[in-house]
Structure formats: structure tokens, C-alpha cells
Design a protein around this motif. Structure first.
Motif, PDB file in Angstrom:
ATOM      1  N   ASP A 234       0.160  -4.335  -0.110  1.00 29.14           N
ATOM      2  CA  ASP A 234       0.147  -5.333  -1.172  1.00 29.14           C
ATOM      3  C   ASP A 234       1.598  -5.676  -1.523  1.00 29.14           C
ATOM      4  O   ASP A 234       2.452  -4.797  -1.575  1.00 29.14           O
ATOM      5  N   GLU A 235       1.831  -6.949  -1.744  1.00 32.69           N
ATOM      6  CA  GLU A 235       3.205  -7.385  -2.063  1.00 32.69           C
ATOM      7  C   GLU A 235       3.756  -6.643  -3.275  1.00 32.69           C
ATOM      8  O   GLU A 235       4.935  -6.318  -3.337  1.00 32.69           O
ATOM      9  N   LYS A 236       2.895  -6.399  -4.241  1.00 31.27           N
ATOM     10  CA  LYS A 236       3.370  -5.793  -5.483  1.00 31.27           C
ATOM     11  C   LYS A 236       3.189  -4.277  -5.486  1.00 31.27           C
ATOM     12  O   LYS A 236       4.089  -3.542  -5.860  1.00 31.27           O
ATOM     13  N   ASP A 237       2.021  -3.837  -5.049  1.00 35.96           N
ATOM     14  CA  ASP A 237       1.707  -2.408  -5.161  1.00 35.96           C
ATOM     15  C   ASP A 237       2.075  -1.595  -3.925  1.00 35.96           C
ATOM     16  O   ASP A 237       1.887  -0.377  -3.901  1.00 35.96           O
ATOM     17  N   GLY A 238       2.542  -2.257  -2.891  1.00 36.19           N
ATOM     18  CA  GLY A 238       2.969  -1.521  -1.699  1.00 36.19           C
ATOM     19  C   GLY A 238       1.800  -1.064  -0.832  1.00 36.19           C
ATOM     20  O   GLY A 238       0.789  -1.751  -0.730  1.00 36.19           O
ATOM     21  N   ASP A 239       1.965   0.110  -0.256  1.00 35.91           N
ATOM     22  CA  ASP A 239       0.977   0.618   0.691  1.00 35.91           C
ATOM     23  C   ASP A 239      -0.290   1.073  -0.035  1.00 35.91           C
ATOM     24  O   ASP A 239      -0.245   1.972  -0.870  1.00 35.91           O
ATOM     25  N   LEU A 240      -1.399   0.429   0.286  1.00 37.04           N
ATOM     26  CA  LEU A 240      -2.675   0.791  -0.353  1.00 37.04           C
ATOM     27  C   LEU A 240      -3.666   1.324   0.678  1.00 37.04           C
ATOM     28  O   LEU A 240      -4.870   1.340   0.430  1.00 37.04           O
ATOM     29  N   SER A 241      -3.126   1.761   1.835  1.00 38.36           N
ATOM     30  CA  SER A 241      -4.006   2.183   2.932  1.00 38.36           C
ATOM     31  C   SER A 241      -5.026   3.236   2.490  1.00 38.36           C
ATOM     32  O   SER A 241      -6.182   3.192   2.894  1.00 38.36           O
ATOM     33  N   ASP A 242      -4.592   4.171   1.644  1.00 40.96           N
ATOM     34  CA  ASP A 242      -5.532   5.242   1.261  1.00 40.96           C
ATOM     35  C   ASP A 242      -6.543   4.785   0.213  1.00 40.96           C
ATOM     36  O   ASP A 242      -7.404   5.541  -0.200  1.00 40.96           O
ATOM     37  N   LYS A 243      -6.444   3.535  -0.218  1.00 47.09           N
ATOM     38  CA  LYS A 243      -7.418   2.994  -1.180  1.00 47.09           C
ATOM     39  C   LYS A 243      -8.506   2.166  -0.472  1.00 47.09           C
ATOM     40  O   LYS A 243      -9.402   1.633  -1.118  1.00 47.09           O
ATOM     41  N   ILE A 244      -8.379   2.052   0.846  1.00 46.79           N
ATOM     42  CA  ILE A 244      -9.352   1.230   1.577  1.00 46.79           C
ATOM     43  C   ILE A 244     -10.719   1.921   1.589  1.00 46.79           C
ATOM     44  O   ILE A 244     -10.816   3.109   1.873  1.00 46.79           O
ATOM     45  N   GLU A 245     -11.719   1.145   1.236  1.00 43.65           N
ATOM     46  CA  GLU A 245     -13.083   1.685   1.332  1.00 43.65           C
ATOM     47  C   GLU A 245     -13.724   1.124   2.585  1.00 43.65           C
ATOM     48  O   GLU A 245     -13.702  -0.075   2.837  1.00 43.65           O
ATOM     49  N   ILE A 246     -14.286   2.041   3.380  1.00 44.40           N
ATOM     50  CA  ILE A 246     -14.899   1.637   4.638  1.00 44.40           C
ATOM     51  C   ILE A 246     -16.409   1.812   4.516  1.00 44.40           C
ATOM     52  O   ILE A 246     -16.882   2.876   4.117  1.00 44.40           O
ATOM     53  N   SER A 247     -17.125   0.743   4.812  1.00 40.40           N
ATOM     54  CA  SER A 247     -18.587   0.863   4.752  1.00 40.40           C
ATOM     55  C   SER A 247     -19.202   0.306   6.024  1.00 40.40           C
ATOM     56  O   SER A 247     -18.578  -0.480   6.734  1.00 40.40           O
ATOM     57  N   GLY A 248     -20.413   0.706   6.276  1.00 42.38           N
ATOM     58  CA  GLY A 248     -21.103   0.271   7.493  1.00 42.38           C
ATOM     59  C   GLY A 248     -21.133   1.396   8.512  1.00 42.38           C
ATOM     60  O   GLY A 248     -20.251   2.256   8.529  1.00 42.38           O
ATOM     61  N   LYS A 249     -22.156   1.402   9.323  1.00 39.32           N
ATOM     62  CA  LYS A 249     -22.302   2.468  10.319  1.00 39.32           C
ATOM     63  C   LYS A 249     -22.585   1.881  11.690  1.00 39.32           C
ATOM     64  O   LYS A 249     -23.156   0.813  11.814  1.00 39.32           O
ATOM     65  N   LYS A 261     -17.156  -2.682   7.342  1.00 39.75           N
ATOM     66  CA  LYS A 261     -16.455  -3.481   6.333  1.00 39.75           C
ATOM     67  C   LYS A 261     -15.334  -2.661   5.695  1.00 39.75           C
ATOM     68  O   LYS A 261     -15.526  -1.500   5.344  1.00 39.75           O
ATOM     69  N   TYR A 262     -14.189  -3.273   5.562  1.00 43.44           N
ATOM     70  CA  TYR A 262     -13.023  -2.625   4.948  1.00 43.44           C
ATOM     71  C   TYR A 262     -12.654  -3.432   3.711  1.00 43.44           C
ATOM     72  O   TYR A 262     -12.391  -4.620   3.811  1.00 43.44           O
ATOM     73  N   THR A 263     -12.649  -2.774   2.543  1.00 50.39           N
ATOM     74  CA  THR A 263     -12.270  -3.496   1.325  1.00 50.39           C
ATOM     75  C   THR A 263     -11.207  -2.697   0.572  1.00 50.39           C
ATOM     76  O   THR A 263     -11.196  -1.473   0.600  1.00 50.39           O
ATOM     77  N   VAL A 264     -10.360  -3.436  -0.085  1.00 47.74           N
ATOM     78  CA  VAL A 264      -9.321  -2.793  -0.905  1.00 47.74           C
ATOM     79  C   VAL A 264      -8.946  -3.741  -2.032  1.00 47.74           C
ATOM     80  O   VAL A 264      -9.000  -4.961  -1.874  1.00 47.74           O
ATOM     81  N   SER A 265      -8.626  -3.152  -3.188  1.00 49.13           N
ATOM     82  CA  SER A 265      -8.179  -3.965  -4.329  1.00 49.13           C
ATOM     83  C   SER A 265      -6.817  -3.466  -4.795  1.00 49.13           C
ATOM     84  O   SER A 265      -6.541  -2.271  -4.733  1.00 49.13           O
ATOM     85  N   ASP A 266      -6.001  -4.389  -5.237  1.00 53.31           N
ATOM     86  CA  ASP A 266      -4.721  -3.941  -5.796  1.00 53.31           C
ATOM     87  C   ASP A 266      -4.902  -3.670  -7.295  1.00 53.31           C
ATOM     88  O   ASP A 266      -5.991  -3.835  -7.835  1.00 53.31           O
ATOM     89  N   LYS A 267      -3.843  -3.242  -7.958  1.00 52.07           N
ATOM     90  CA  LYS A 267      -3.934  -2.844  -9.368  1.00 52.07           C
ATOM     91  C   LYS A 267      -4.332  -4.002 -10.273  1.00 52.07           C
ATOM     92  O   LYS A 267      -4.865  -3.810 -11.353  1.00 52.07           O
ATOM     93  N   SER A 268      -4.041  -5.225  -9.824  1.00 56.44           N
ATOM     94  CA  SER A 268      -4.395  -6.386 -10.635  1.00 56.44           C
ATOM     95  C   SER A 268      -5.793  -6.896 -10.307  1.00 56.44           C
ATOM     96  O   SER A 268      -6.205  -7.935 -10.821  1.00 56.44           O
ATOM     97  N   GLY A 269      -6.497  -6.182  -9.455  1.00 57.74           N
ATOM     98  CA  GLY A 269      -7.875  -6.546  -9.157  1.00 57.74           C
ATOM     99  C   GLY A 269      -8.048  -7.582  -8.059  1.00 57.74           C
ATOM    100  O   GLY A 269      -9.146  -8.093  -7.843  1.00 57.74           O
TER     101      GLY A 269
END
Ligand code: ZN
Length: 498
Positions: A234-249, A261-269
Motif C-alpha cells: 500500500d502506498e501509505k501503509d507499506g507492506d500488507l502481505s501478512d494481512k492478505i486473506e485467502i479464500s477458496g479451495k 480469492k485474495y483480499t486485503v484492506s489498508d488502514k483507511s479501509g
């Protein structure tokens, strides 16, 4: 009718009446008294009449007028001897209503005994402050990564003075994510105006997710799906790799198409999402059709070959290396190629056309010499070859007429098989970028044949190195199978032209 005239007539009538009533005809003393009174009265009335001043009805001896709001002097209502004489009043002095200043005006009224005048002071003042009008919104939402762009403003003042250049713009920090832009201006009479624009710094940029490995994967049924994950920045929050949620099998025991599916949110949502398509397929295409044989000529090189081997390993794809003579320091690459399941073919001990194509014997020596060296390095004696320049080369004409016609048979008789190509990456010629290499390969693949792809792993050939992953992904996604050339692979050959 004039009051003074009325008074005089009344006085005369009263005198006459008294004279008649009191029979003053014969009383000289009384006659004298009445005459004297008459004279006194007459003189006093006349005097009062002559000395009376006109009435000039000015509001005040000194008045303030706002600049630019009047255009001419209004003559005050004036009376003299009970009569309206406004129209005969003469105005001395001028007022510039468009300019701040103090002006003296004299209203002159003609009277029986001369001119009578009244003075008035008119102050033209500017007491109204300028108006600043902001363009755009008064609350400005500024993207985190963007720069503030002033939407501008307009200034109006009752003095018609152009104050635009006089506006002072300053900044007042409120917090990390909020500040005010303050616009202030003062007109030449000292009236000040202030406006504020609130700037809210907002993070409206979502993180960027990058998948490790291909976004489109094909795996064989009953094999193992390994989740390679993804990275998020994220431009502001930096590396958010460990916040990625992986779903699907992925049900690897069932043929089908699966989505991870890979989803991630930054601190500002701000949310990002990406998907990986995983196709579980049942069987490989039959041998010979839809097969890609990746071939790398002119190696090994210390700069390119190891990286190519890394990619092939990561993608679990086997290829073929048609090598040239190599120094002892590069032996490890020949060993690695062999140990990692790739095919090693003979390109030649030398690549110098004038030497290798000068005679049949020279050519045969050129391949057997390298064959022995490879056998020493790996313990395996390769029997697949690729002619330098291909079997269709015409350069050999310069050194021995008809040599390719002879060699193409001689090598077979000696137990070799030779392979030209039917897909050229152009990486030793026309292709200047990895995109061109990629396009040259994928645009010429065909499902209905064996595809022998000509590429090179000579030093510095980064364009092929950089295109390789995508070429492999394209092949896998489109149902191709990658295989190394072996002695059992049907030959793919060009038309002999010498
Ligand atoms: Zn070559």
C-alpha cells in the motif's frame, strides 16, 4: 402672502382705528406718540425682513458617503422668506464619489443683502470589506498521493480596486490529515477580509496485490496444489502481505475450474481483491500434438543459464539445451541441466561456420569432440544435435558445396538425430524486447503439431530470460505440454538448401 406685509397692514389698520376711536386728530401729543411707534415698528419689521437668513436644510454639516454609491451632489432643500428657493442655490466645490477623500461643498443662496452660504463637509469613505469568493469546494478532499491544486478565488471590493494580487495565502496545520488554507486581503482603506478552505487528506488508494506464481494455473488431477500466496503493498501503509486473506479451495481430485480469492484492506479501509484461476485437468494431450519443446542454443553462460534453469525449475518444465564447448568453470551448469531432467544436445564444439562447414570430416569431428566432453561431464553421451545455423543454412555453401545435404544423412548414419525448429523467438535477430520474444513465440504455437521453439541462453540475453515465465504460463494456460527433446522425439527439420 408675505408675513411681513400682513404685519404692516395690520399695524396700519390698528393705528387708523385707534386714531379714529380716540379722536387723535386734535391731540398732537398722542399723534406724535403714534407716529413714533409707527416708525419704530416699521423700522424693526423692515430690519428683520432684510436681515433674515435663508434656511438651507442640510442633514448635517459633515456627512459620510460610501465610495461608488453616489454620482452627483444633491442640493439641499432651501427656503428664503418662506419661499422654496432650492433651484436658485449655487453649489461651489466638487466631490469625487469614486475616490476616498474629504470634500468641502458650499451652498450659496442669493438674498436681498447679498450671498448667503452654508458649508458642508462630505467624506467619501470605504468602510466595506472586500469579498473573497473561493472557487471549488470549501472542503477539499485531497488524495494521499496527490498534490494540492489551488482551485483559485475571486476578490471583489466596493472600491473596484483589483485586489487579486494582494491576496495573501497561508497554511494552518490542524492535524496530520487536516489543514486550512487561509486567504486574507486588505483594501487600501484598511478593510480586511479572510476566507478559509479546509483540506482533508484522505487515503483513497487501495493496496496492490501481486500474486506469487501464475494467475492462471493448470494442474493435473490428483496432483498437489501448492498455495504460493501473494504480496500486497500500500502506498501509505507499506507492506500488507501478512494481512492478505485467502479464500477458496482447489479440489485436486476433481477436474474443474477453481478460483482462489485474495483480499486485503489498508488502514483507511481501501480494499483490493484479485483472483487466481486454477484449472484441474485430467489428461495431457497425446504425444506429438500440442507439445512445446523449448530449446536453448549457444549456452551455457554464467549470467543467463542459471536463471533460466531457476524458472524452468519453478514452473516444473523440462527443456533442451543445445550447448557449445564450455570452460571447466561452467561445467556445473551442464551437470545442473542434466540433473534437473533437461535434455542436453550438441550444437558443436565450435560455432565458427568457416571451420565446421569446411568438410564433412571437420563437422563430424566438431560434434563428436563435444559429445565426448559432455559424456565426461555428465556420464551421458548425447545423440541429438542442432546444426549451427540450422540444416537449412546457406552460409555453408561458402565453404563446401552440398555439405548440408551430405551431413543431414551422415549424422543419421552415425546414430544422431537432428532438430531444427518451427517456432523462432527471434532472440538472436529481430526481437529487441522481451515482449517481442513473447509474441514471436506464443503467436506461432500450434496445437496440431510439435512446437520446437528456438531460443538462446548466451550471455546477456535478458529479453528471453524475462519472457520465459510468461511463455510457459501461456503454454500451460492454453493446454500445451512441455517436454524435452529425446532421441525418441520425431525430428523437426528444415528444407535443405545446400
Ligand atoms: Zn547457434
Amino acid at each position: 402672502m408675505n408675513i411681513y406685509l400682513v404685519e404692516l397692514i395690520v399695524f396700519l389698520l390698528v393705528t387708523l382705528f385707534v386714531t379714529i376711536i380716540f379722536k387723535v386728530k386734535k391731540n398732537h401729543k398722542l399723534k406724535l406718540i403714534l407716529f413714533t411707534l409707527f416708525i419704530i415698528f416699521f423700522v424693526s419689521i423692515s430690519g428683520t425682513y432684510l436681515l433674515e437668513k435663508p434656511h438651507v436644510y442640510i442633514v448635517s454639516p459633515e456627512i459620510n458617503l460610501e465610495i461608488n454609491q453616489s454620482s452627483e451632489i444633491k442640493v439641499p432643500h432651501t427656503t428664503y422668506h418662506m419661499k422654496d428657493v432650492t433651484s436658485s442655490v449655487k453649489v461651489n466645490g466638487t466631490v469625487d464619489y469614486n475616490k476616498v477623500g474629504t470634500y468641502k461643498i458650499e451652498y450659496e443662496v442669493p438674498t436681498i443683502i447679498g450671498e448667503y452660504s452654508v458649508e458642508q463637509t462630505i467624506n467619501v469613505v470605504d468602510s466595506i470589506k472586500p469579498t473573497i469568493t473561493l472557487n471549488g469546494d470549501k472542503v477539499y478532499n485531497l488524495s494521499y498521493s496527490a498534490e494540492y491544486e489551488e482551485p483559485g478565488f475571486t476578490v471583489e471590493d466596493n472600491s473596484f480596486e483589483d485586489l487579486t494580487q494582494k491576496v495573501n495565502i497561508s497554511k494552518e496545520e490542524i492535524s496530520d490529515t487536516e489543514y486550512d488554507i487561509i486567504y486574507s486581503v486588505e483594501d487600501s482603506s484598511g478593510n480586511t477580509a479572510v476566507e478559509r478552505r479546509k483540506v482533508l487528506v484522505v487515503d483513497d488508494i487501495a493496496p496492490v496485490i501481486r500474486l506469487n506464481g501464475s494467475a492462471n494455473m493448470r494442474i493435473l488431477v490428483n496432483s498437489t496444489y501448492t498455495e504460493k500466496g501473494a504480496t500486497a503493498v500500500d502506498e501509505k501503509d507499506g507492506d500488507l502481505s501478512d494481512k492478505i486473506e485467502i479464500s477458496g479451495k482447489v479440489n485436486t481430485s476433481k477436474v474443474g475450474e477453481y478460483k482462489i480469492k485474495y483480499t486485503v484492506s489498508d488502514k483507511s479501509g481501501n480494499k483490493s481483491e484479485t483472483t487466481r484461476k486454477v484449472i484441474v485437468y485430467k489428461e495431457s494431450p497425446s504425444s506429438g500434438t500440442g507439445v512445446i519443446y523449448l530449446t536453448f542454443d549457444d549456452g551455457p553462460s554464467s549470467s543467463i543459464t542459471p536463471k533460466i534453469l531457476d524458472i524452468l525449475k519453478e514452473k516444473n518444465v523440462k527443456a533442451t539445451f543445445f550447448v557449445l564447448n564450455y570452460s571447466s568453470s561452467l561445467e556445473y551448469l551442464i551437470k545442473r541441466e542434466y540433473n534437473e531432467g533437461h535434455s542436453i544436445g550438441i550444437h558443436g564444439y565450435s560455432h565458427v561456420y568457416s571451420e565446421i562447414y569446411k568438410s564433412d570430416e571437420a563437422f563430424m569431428n566438431n560434434i563428436t569432440k563435444l559429445q565426448k566432453k559432455i559424456a565426461t561431464t555428465t556420464g551421458y553421451s548425447p545423440t541429438i544435435i542442432r546444426f549451427p545455423g540450422g540444416s537449412s543454412n546457406t552460409v555453408s555453401k561458402n565453404y563446401s558445396k552440398g555439405i548440408m545435404s551430405r551431413l543431414s544423412k551422415a549424422v543419421i548414419d552415425a546414430g544422431f538425430r537432428y532438430y531444427d525448429w518451427n517456432v523462432s523467438s527471434g532472440d538472436a535477430g529481430g526481437a529487441k524486447t522481451s515482449t517481442q520474444v513473447y509474441n514471436n513465440v506464443v503467436n506461432n504455437l500450434s496445437k496440431s503439431r510439435s512446437n520446437v521453439v528456438l531460443m538462446h541462453d548466451f550471455a546477456g540475453n535478458t529479453k528471453t530470460l524475462n519472457a520465459l515465465s510468461d511463455i510457459i504460463d501461456y503454454g500451460l494456460e492454453n493446454g500445451y505440454v512441455f517436454k524435452p527433446i529425446t532421441k525418441d522425439t520425431p525430428m523437426v527439420t528444415h528444407h535443405i538448401s545446400n
